[in-house]
Write a protein that holds these residues in place. Structure first.
Motif, PDB file in Angstrom:
ATOM      1  N   TRP A  95       0.870  -1.172   0.000  1.00 48.81           N
ATOM      2  CA  TRP A  95       0.000   0.000   0.000  1.00 48.81           C
ATOM      3  C   TRP A  95       0.911   1.228   0.000  1.00 48.81           C
ATOM      4  N   GLY A  96       0.696   2.123  -0.950  1.00 49.46           N
ATOM      5  CA  GLY A  96       1.556   3.293  -0.986  1.00 49.46           C
ATOM      6  C   GLY A  96       1.225   4.237  -2.122  1.00 49.46           C
ATOM      7  N   ASP A  97       2.192   5.093  -2.439  1.00 50.62           N
ATOM      8  CA  ASP A  97       2.083   6.074  -3.518  1.00 50.62           C
ATOM      9  C   ASP A  97       3.014   5.619  -4.636  1.00 50.62           C
ATOM     10  N   ARG A  98       2.454   5.240  -5.781  1.00 48.68           N
ATOM     11  CA  ARG A  98       3.259   4.678  -6.861  1.00 48.68           C
ATOM     12  C   ARG A  98       4.304   5.677  -7.354  1.00 48.68           C
ATOM     13  N   GLY A  99       3.911   6.941  -7.530  1.00 50.58           N
ATOM     14  CA  GLY A  99       4.837   7.940  -8.040  1.00 50.58           C
ATOM     15  C   GLY A  99       6.044   8.131  -7.136  1.00 50.58           C
ATOM     16  N   LEU A 100       5.811   8.186  -5.818  1.00 48.62           N
ATOM     17  CA  LEU A 100       6.918   8.363  -4.881  1.00 48.62           C
ATOM     18  C   LEU A 100       7.840   7.148  -4.867  1.00 48.62           C
ATOM     19  N   LEU A 101       7.267   5.968  -4.951  1.00 53.12           N
ATOM     20  CA  LEU A 101       8.093   4.758  -4.954  1.00 53.12           C
ATOM     21  C   LEU A 101       8.922   4.661  -6.229  1.00 53.12           C
ATOM     22  N   VAL A 102       8.347   5.060  -7.355  1.00 56.40           N
ATOM     23  CA  VAL A 102       9.114   5.075  -8.612  1.00 56.40           C
ATOM     24  C   VAL A 102      10.282   6.054  -8.494  1.00 56.40           C
ATOM     25  N   THR A 103      10.022   7.218  -7.912  1.00 61.76           N
ATOM     26  CA  THR A 103      11.083   8.212  -7.722  1.00 61.76           C
ATOM     27  C   THR A 103      12.208   7.658  -6.850  1.00 61.76           C
ATOM     28  N   ALA A 104      11.845   6.977  -5.754  1.00 58.52           N
ATOM     29  CA  ALA A 104      12.859   6.431  -4.845  1.00 58.52           C
ATOM     30  C   ALA A 104      13.728   5.388  -5.545  1.00 58.52           C
ATOM     31  N   VAL A 105      13.089   4.452  -6.249  1.00 59.74           N
ATOM     32  CA  VAL A 105      13.856   3.406  -6.936  1.00 59.74           C
ATOM     33  C   VAL A 105      14.688   4.020  -8.060  1.00 59.74           C
ATOM     34  N   ARG A 106      14.107   4.973  -8.798  1.00 60.67           N
ATOM     35  CA  ARG A 106      14.843   5.626  -9.878  1.00 60.67           C
ATOM     36  C   ARG A 106      16.104   6.308  -9.349  1.00 60.67           C
ATOM     37  N   ASN A 107      16.001   6.989  -8.207  1.00 66.29           N
ATOM     38  CA  ASN A 107      17.171   7.658  -7.633  1.00 66.29           C
ATOM     39  C   ASN A 107      18.289   6.667  -7.320  1.00 66.29           C
ATOM     40  N   LEU A 108      17.919   5.503  -6.807  1.00 61.61           N
ATOM     41  CA  LEU A 108      18.937   4.498  -6.502  1.00 61.61           C
ATOM     42  C   LEU A 108      19.585   3.960  -7.769  1.00 61.61           C
ATOM     43  N   VAL A 109      18.772   3.716  -8.808  1.00 62.79           N
ATOM     44  CA  VAL A 109      19.325   3.191 -10.062  1.00 62.79           C
ATOM     45  C   VAL A 109      20.179   4.252 -10.759  1.00 62.79           C
ATOM     46  N   VAL A 110      19.751   5.511 -10.710  1.00 65.59           N
ATOM     47  CA  VAL A 110      20.542   6.594 -11.301  1.00 65.59           C
ATOM     48  C   VAL A 110      21.914   6.663 -10.646  1.00 65.59           C
ATOM     49  N   ASN A 111      21.959   6.586  -9.326  1.00 68.65           N
ATOM     50  CA  ASN A 111      23.246   6.604  -8.617  1.00 68.65           C
ATOM     51  C   ASN A 111      24.099   5.399  -8.992  1.00 68.65           C
ATOM     52  N   ALA A 112      23.456   4.231  -9.067  1.00 67.61           N
ATOM     53  CA  ALA A 112      24.197   3.015  -9.398  1.00 67.61           C
ATOM     54  C   ALA A 112      24.846   3.125 -10.772  1.00 67.61           C
ATOM     55  N   VAL A 113      24.113   3.677 -11.749  1.00 67.34           N
ATOM     56  CA  VAL A 113      24.655   3.829 -13.101  1.00 67.34           C
ATOM     57  C   VAL A 113      25.735   4.907 -13.127  1.00 67.34           C
ATOM     58  N   ALA A 114      25.499   6.017 -12.419  1.00 68.01           N
ATOM     59  CA  ALA A 114      26.446   7.131 -12.440  1.00 68.01           C
ATOM     60  C   ALA A 114      27.797   6.755 -11.839  1.00 68.01           C
ATOM     61  N   TYR A 115      27.787   5.876 -10.834  1.00 66.67           N
ATOM     62  CA  TYR A 115      29.031   5.544 -10.139  1.00 66.67           C
ATOM     63  C   TYR A 115      29.554   4.158 -10.509  1.00 66.67           C
ATOM     64  N   SER A 116      29.107   3.640 -11.642  1.00 66.09           N
ATOM     65  CA  SER A 116      29.594   2.352 -12.130  1.00 66.09           C
ATOM     66  C   SER A 116      30.379   2.559 -13.422  1.00 66.09           C
ATOM     67  N   GLY A 117      31.354   1.700 -13.643  1.00 64.22           N
ATOM     68  CA  GLY A 117      32.159   1.803 -14.850  1.00 64.22           C
ATOM     69  C   GLY A 117      31.517   1.099 -16.028  1.00 64.22           C
ATOM     70  N   SER A 118      32.061   1.333 -17.208  1.00 63.47           N
ATOM     71  CA  SER A 118      31.541   0.703 -18.426  1.00 63.47           C
ATOM     72  C   SER A 118      31.717  -0.809 -18.357  1.00 63.47           C
ATOM     73  N   GLY A 119      30.732  -1.509 -18.893  1.00 61.00           N
ATOM     74  CA  GLY A 119      30.803  -2.957 -18.950  1.00 61.00           C
ATOM     75  C   GLY A 119      30.443  -3.668 -17.663  1.00 61.00           C
ATOM     76  N   THR A 120      29.920  -2.935 -16.677  1.00 62.47           N
ATOM     77  CA  THR A 120      29.530  -3.556 -15.406  1.00 62.47           C
ATOM     78  C   THR A 120      28.029  -3.882 -15.416  1.00 62.47           C
ATOM     79  N   ARG A 121      27.542  -4.333 -14.286  1.00 58.99           N
ATOM     80  CA  ARG A 121      26.145  -4.750 -14.185  1.00 58.99           C
ATOM     81  C   ARG A 121      25.493  -4.112 -12.966  1.00 58.99           C
TER      82      ARG A 121
END
Length: 269
Positions: A127-153
């Motif tokens: 039970w929650g707010d879909r938009g806020l949860l999408v924002t939270a997960v997106r922020n984590l994935v954005v950070n993961a991509v920004a601080y990862s090198g090429s060819g990683t997972r």
């Protein structure tokens, strides 16, 4: 004799936090605004050089985009801090939340040749707010991509924990976070690597927004990280108190229009 004693510690703490927040906002806004002003002067001075104008205009767009992201994050964080609880939670499928968040970051990941892997359990919802949860997960994935090198997972998983709680886990193979910094990364405007964050367009508010979104949903966010081995962020949300097949009227929550369209299922523990 009447002696009145009032503890003003909390009020002083709130005032101190407010002053720090305003000081940080002012500092962060000055950087892109100052950059835009300087670039505008450069464009004016190079009006007879089309190539220089095009180059300066491109940098102005970058600073304007950064300013837009900063203002958006500030507004969203202020709204989250003013609301302790969700006013009208709905059924949110975390698998769809993860897919939507990852889709927003897929282009940036492809540019760095980073493989995004998604794994989702069935019937993983809250039970929650879909938009806020999408924002939270997106922020984590954005950070993961920004601080990862090429060819990683980068792996993103939505799962039902053994105790029934719902978890969204984001794991990367990036640079990692020093142990001495782990206690501060959820603070507003705090950056482990300020130069790297500014070069990637970070505002320093992403993880703070994640923390407040989790708190508003009755959950929390934790992190494991080690230099050179990457990081793992875990959003943990409480298990639903009843399933879609139960009558909301019995719990005091009005039924939504979508309730009648759902099949009868066994309540989630």
């Amino acid at each position: 004799v009447l002696l009145l004693v009032e503890d003003r510690s909390h009020a002083y703490l709130v005032e101190e936090v407010r002053r720090d927040f305003l000081a940080n906002v002012s500092h962060e806004l000055k950087t892109p605004v100052g950059g835009i002003l300087l670039l505008a002067e450069a464009v004016k001075g190079a009006r007879d050089d089309p190539e220089a104008v095009a180059r300066f205009a491109k940098r102005m767009r970058k600073e304007a985009r950064r300013l837009d992201h900063l203002v958006t994050d500030i507004v969203q964080l202020s709204r989250l801090q003013s609301e302790d609880r969700l006013s009208d939670p709905v059924e949110v499928d975390l698998a769809r939340v993860v897919n939507e968040a990852v889709d927003d970051v897929r282009v940036a990941a492809e540019e760095k040749e980073i493989d995004l892997v998604i794994v989702s359990d069935k019937r993983c919802w809250v039970w929650g707010d879909r938009g806020l949860l999408v924002t939270a997960v997106r922020n984590l994935v954005v950070n993961a991509v920004a601080y990862s090198g090429s060819g990683t997972r980068v792996a993103i998983r939505a799962r039902v924990a053994p105790d029934g709680a719902r978890e969204v886990i984001v794991t990367d193979q990036g640079t990692g976070i020093p142990e001495s910094e782990l206690g501060r990364i959820f603070e507003r405007f705090y950056r482990v690597d300020a130069a790297r964050s500014r070069s990637t367009g970070g505002t320093g508010l992403g993880l703070s927004i994640v923390k407040h979104v989790c708190a508003n949903h009755g959950g929390d966010v934790t992190v494991w990280s080690e230099l050179g081995r990457g990081s793992t962020f875990t959003i943990r949300l409480p298990a639903p108190s009843y399933g879609p097949s139960e009558t909301k009227a019995d719990t005091g929550i009005p039924a939504s229009p979508s309730d009648t369209d759902q099949p009868k299922e066994t309540p989630v523990p």
